[in-house]
Design a protein around this motif. Structure first.
Motif, PDB file in Angstrom:
ATOM      1  N   ASP A  86       0.837  -1.202   0.000  1.00 49.62           N
ATOM      2  CA  ASP A  86       0.000   0.000   0.000  1.00 49.62           C
ATOM      3  C   ASP A  86       0.873   1.255   0.000  1.00 49.62           C
ATOM      4  O   ASP A  86       1.081   1.877   1.026  1.00 49.62           O
ATOM      5  CB  ASP A  86      -0.944  -0.001   1.206  1.00 49.62           C
ATOM      6  CG  ASP A  86      -1.932   1.153   1.144  1.00 49.62           C
ATOM      7  OD1 ASP A  86      -1.869   1.952   0.183  1.00 49.62           O
ATOM      8  OD2 ASP A  86      -2.754   1.259   2.068  1.00 49.62           O
ATOM      9  N   TYR A  87       1.377   1.595  -1.171  1.00 47.54           N
ATOM     10  CA  TYR A  87       2.165   2.805  -1.308  1.00 47.54           C
ATOM     11  C   TYR A  87       1.266   4.031  -1.369  1.00 47.54           C
ATOM     12  O   TYR A  87       1.736   5.147  -1.208  1.00 47.54           O
ATOM     13  CB  TYR A  87       3.036   2.746  -2.564  1.00 47.54           C
ATOM     14  CG  TYR A  87       4.070   1.662  -2.485  1.00 47.54           C
ATOM     15  CD1 TYR A  87       5.231   1.859  -1.765  1.00 47.54           C
ATOM     16  CD2 TYR A  87       3.870   0.442  -3.104  1.00 47.54           C
ATOM     17  CE1 TYR A  87       6.183   0.866  -1.676  1.00 47.54           C
ATOM     18  CE2 TYR A  87       4.819  -0.552  -3.020  1.00 47.54           C
ATOM     19  CZ  TYR A  87       5.968  -0.341  -2.305  1.00 47.54           C
ATOM     20  OH  TYR A  87       6.906  -1.318  -2.211  1.00 47.54           O
ATOM     21  N   LEU A  88      -0.012   3.829  -1.610  1.00 44.52           N
ATOM     22  CA  LEU A  88      -0.939   4.946  -1.696  1.00 44.52           C
ATOM     23  C   LEU A  88      -0.957   5.728  -0.396  1.00 44.52           C
ATOM     24  O   LEU A  88      -0.901   6.960  -0.414  1.00 44.52           O
ATOM     25  CB  LEU A  88      -2.345   4.456  -2.062  1.00 44.52           C
ATOM     26  CG  LEU A  88      -3.356   5.525  -2.416  1.00 44.52           C
ATOM     27  CD1 LEU A  88      -2.846   6.458  -3.508  1.00 44.52           C
ATOM     28  CD2 LEU A  88      -4.656   4.871  -2.868  1.00 44.52           C
ATOM     29  N   LYS A  89      -0.989   5.048   0.744  1.00 45.48           N
ATOM     30  CA  LYS A  89      -0.989   5.790   2.012  1.00 45.48           C
ATOM     31  C   LYS A  89       0.339   6.510   2.215  1.00 45.48           C
ATOM     32  O   LYS A  89       0.379   7.596   2.784  1.00 45.48           O
ATOM     33  CB  LYS A  89      -1.365   4.907   3.191  1.00 45.48           C
ATOM     34  CG  LYS A  89      -0.388   3.869   3.629  1.00 45.48           C
ATOM     35  CD  LYS A  89      -0.934   3.149   4.871  1.00 45.48           C
ATOM     36  CE  LYS A  89      -0.319   1.789   5.056  1.00 45.48           C
ATOM     37  NZ  LYS A  89      -0.944   1.080   6.181  1.00 45.48           N
ATOM     38  N   LYS A 152      10.297  17.635  -5.428  1.00 43.87           N
ATOM     39  CA  LYS A 152      10.935  18.757  -6.127  1.00 43.87           C
ATOM     40  C   LYS A 152       9.951  19.445  -7.066  1.00 43.87           C
ATOM     41  O   LYS A 152       9.970  20.656  -7.225  1.00 43.87           O
ATOM     42  CB  LYS A 152      12.155  18.258  -6.907  1.00 43.87           C
ATOM     43  CG  LYS A 152      12.909  19.333  -7.634  1.00 43.87           C
ATOM     44  CD  LYS A 152      14.093  18.751  -8.368  1.00 43.87           C
ATOM     45  CE  LYS A 152      14.802  19.819  -9.163  1.00 43.87           C
ATOM     46  NZ  LYS A 152      15.906  19.259  -9.943  1.00 43.87           N
ATOM     47  N   ASN A 153       9.074  18.647  -7.672  1.00 44.84           N
ATOM     48  CA  ASN A 153       8.076  19.193  -8.601  1.00 44.84           C
ATOM     49  C   ASN A 153       6.799  19.626  -7.899  1.00 44.84           C
ATOM     50  O   ASN A 153       5.783  19.849  -8.543  1.00 44.84           O
ATOM     51  CB  ASN A 153       7.755  18.160  -9.687  1.00 44.84           C
ATOM     52  CG  ASN A 153       8.935  17.932 -10.603  1.00 44.84           C
ATOM     53  OD1 ASN A 153       9.736  18.829 -10.846  1.00 44.84           O
ATOM     54  ND2 ASN A 153       9.067  16.716 -11.094  1.00 44.84           N
ATOM     55  N   GLY A 154       6.838  19.713  -6.570  1.00 46.23           N
ATOM     56  CA  GLY A 154       5.687  20.203  -5.819  1.00 46.23           C
ATOM     57  C   GLY A 154       4.538  19.213  -5.740  1.00 46.23           C
ATOM     58  O   GLY A 154       3.382  19.635  -5.589  1.00 46.23           O
ATOM     59  N   CYS A 155       4.819  17.947  -5.889  1.00 43.72           N
ATOM     60  CA  CYS A 155       3.787  16.887  -5.821  1.00 43.72           C
ATOM     61  C   CYS A 155       2.638  17.179  -6.791  1.00 43.72           C
ATOM     62  O   CYS A 155       1.456  17.084  -6.431  1.00 43.72           O
ATOM     63  CB  CYS A 155       3.279  16.709  -4.388  1.00 43.72           C
ATOM     64  SG  CYS A 155       4.537  16.153  -3.237  1.00 43.72           S
ATOM     65  N   GLN A 156       2.999  17.548  -8.012  1.00 43.05           N
ATOM     66  CA  GLN A 156       1.987  17.884  -9.023  1.00 43.05           C
ATOM     67  C   GLN A 156       1.123  16.687  -9.398  1.00 43.05           C
ATOM     68  O   GLN A 156      -0.070  16.835  -9.619  1.00 43.05           O
ATOM     69  CB  GLN A 156       2.653  18.457 -10.272  1.00 43.05           C
ATOM     70  CG  GLN A 156       3.277  19.800 -10.057  1.00 43.05           C
ATOM     71  CD  GLN A 156       3.976  20.314 -11.301  1.00 43.05           C
ATOM     72  OE1 GLN A 156       3.887  19.733 -12.374  1.00 43.05           O
ATOM     73  NE2 GLN A 156       4.683  21.416 -11.164  1.00 43.05           N
ATOM     74  N   GLU A 157       1.735  15.520  -9.503  1.00 42.04           N
ATOM     75  CA  GLU A 157       0.966  14.326  -9.830  1.00 42.04           C
ATOM     76  C   GLU A 157       0.196  13.898  -8.577  1.00 42.04           C
ATOM     77  O   GLU A 157       0.601  14.172  -7.461  1.00 42.04           O
ATOM     78  CB  GLU A 157       1.877  13.183 -10.297  1.00 42.04           C
ATOM     79  CG  GLU A 157       2.640  13.470 -11.565  1.00 42.04           C
ATOM     80  CD  GLU A 157       3.884  14.325 -11.350  1.00 42.04           C
ATOM     81  OE1 GLU A 157       4.248  14.588 -10.181  1.00 42.04           O
ATOM     82  OE2 GLU A 157       4.485  14.749 -12.343  1.00 42.04           O
ATOM     83  N   SER A 158      -0.897  13.216  -8.781  1.00 42.57           N
ATOM     84  CA  SER A 158      -1.688  12.759  -7.642  1.00 42.57           C
ATOM     85  C   SER A 158      -0.985  11.601  -6.934  1.00 42.57           C
ATOM     86  O   SER A 158      -0.103  10.945  -7.507  1.00 42.57           O
ATOM     87  CB  SER A 158      -3.072  12.297  -8.103  1.00 42.57           C
ATOM     88  OG  SER A 158      -2.965  11.077  -8.819  1.00 42.57           O
ATOM     89  N   SER A 159      -1.389  11.355  -5.707  1.00 41.59           N
ATOM     90  CA  SER A 159      -0.865  10.210  -4.957  1.00 41.59           C
ATOM     91  C   SER A 159      -1.175   8.922  -5.704  1.00 41.59           C
ATOM     92  O   SER A 159      -0.359   8.003  -5.757  1.00 41.59           O
ATOM     93  CB  SER A 159      -1.479  10.167  -3.561  1.00 41.59           C
ATOM     94  OG  SER A 159      -1.176  11.347  -2.858  1.00 41.59           O
ATOM     95  N   GLU A 160      -2.352   8.869  -6.308  1.00 44.30           N
ATOM     96  CA  GLU A 160      -2.765   7.690  -7.075  1.00 44.30           C
ATOM     97  C   GLU A 160      -1.862   7.478  -8.294  1.00 44.30           C
ATOM     98  O   GLU A 160      -1.498   6.342  -8.601  1.00 44.30           O
ATOM     99  CB  GLU A 160      -4.230   7.821  -7.506  1.00 44.30           C
ATOM    100  CG  GLU A 160      -5.227   7.751  -6.368  1.00 44.30           C
ATOM    101  CD  GLU A 160      -5.347   9.024  -5.521  1.00 44.30           C
ATOM    102  OE1 GLU A 160      -5.979   8.956  -4.452  1.00 44.30           O
ATOM    103  OE2 GLU A 160      -4.800  10.084  -5.908  1.00 44.30           O
ATOM    104  N   ASP A 161      -1.486   8.576  -8.962  1.00 46.51           N
ATOM    105  CA  ASP A 161      -0.569   8.470 -10.101  1.00 46.51           C
ATOM    106  C   ASP A 161       0.792   7.922  -9.659  1.00 46.51           C
ATOM    107  O   ASP A 161       1.377   7.065 -10.330  1.00 46.51           O
ATOM    108  CB  ASP A 161      -0.360   9.832 -10.771  1.00 46.51           C
ATOM    109  CG  ASP A 161      -1.571  10.308 -11.552  1.00 46.51           C
ATOM    110  OD1 ASP A 161      -2.424   9.474 -11.910  1.00 46.51           O
ATOM    111  OD2 ASP A 161      -1.654  11.533 -11.798  1.00 46.51           O
ATOM    112  N   MET A 162       1.280   8.405  -8.522  1.00 45.15           N
ATOM    113  CA  MET A 162       2.575   7.939  -8.024  1.00 45.15           C
ATOM    114  C   MET A 162       2.513   6.459  -7.651  1.00 45.15           C
ATOM    115  O   MET A 162       3.448   5.702  -7.927  1.00 45.15           O
ATOM    116  CB  MET A 162       3.024   8.787  -6.828  1.00 45.15           C
ATOM    117  CG  MET A 162       3.246  10.253  -7.176  1.00 45.15           C
ATOM    118  SD  MET A 162       4.340  10.525  -8.604  1.00 45.15           S
ATOM    119  CE  MET A 162       5.875   9.875  -7.978  1.00 45.15           C
TER     120      MET A 162
END
Length: 182
Positions: A86-89, A152-162
């Motif tokens: 569970d990397y989402l959390k 570094k990119n300000g967490c632009q992508e969603s947690s779900e994308d990561m």
């Protein structure tokens, strides 16, 4: 026990830590002074020294707090020796506490930690139980650098994308793992 003094002490520690992390956004550790920190936190130096020996002690105690916070995310899994993947959390926690993680990485503490626990069945299945140290280091370095880039990119992508990136890169082989200080 004096509850109001404990609350005041906790509030002072929290202010010191928050100002410290803000200062580290634009300065290196050796450029942060106790005087500047106390002035910005509106606290006396005696308050700082009642809780820390120096700036380096503050940095170390903050590291311990960050690592404890990370461990608490997966405490049930650590205690029960199972991995949920569970990397989402994790990514949600990073997004919600970006300055905390940027501070941790800026101080270079991530280089002092290594994976110590892994799923032996998956290691056998995917790697024939060979070269496990290298696979674990590859995973640790990979996920660490992905997180650093995301921060570094300000967490632009969603947690779900990561989370999807990790799943696709490691194809189910990566596990949420325990770490230990070297």
């Amino acid at each position: 026990m004096n509850t109001s003094n404990n609350k005041r002490r906790k509030a002072s520690i929290e202010r010191i830590e928050n100002i410290f992390m803000e200062l580290l956004e634009n300065k290196e550790l050796d450029q942060v002074s106790v005087s500047d920190l106390c002035k910005r936190a509106h606290l006396n130096r005696s308050t700082f020294y009642a809780n820390y020996n120096d700036i380096y002690d503050l940095a170390d105690k903050l590291r311990q707090k960050i690592e404890m916070t990370f461990t608490q995310l997966y405490q049930e899994e650590i205690t029960q020796s199972f991995n949920s993947n569970d990397y989402l959390k994790l990514f949600r926690h990073i997004r919600d506490h970006q300055i905390l993680y940027r501070t941790y990485f800026k101080l270079g503490y991530d280089d002092n930690y290594h994976i110590i626990a892994f799923d032996k069945e998956l290691a056998e299945e995917h790697f024939q139980n060979r070269f496990i140290k290298y696979h674990m280091e590859f995973f640790r370095a990979g996920i660490t650098h992905i997180i650093k880039l995301w921060l570094k990119n300000g967490c632009q992508e969603s947690s779900e994308d990561m989370f999807e990136i990790i799943k696709s890169e490691y194809q189910g082989r990566g596990k949420v793992i325990q770490r230990t200080n070297v």
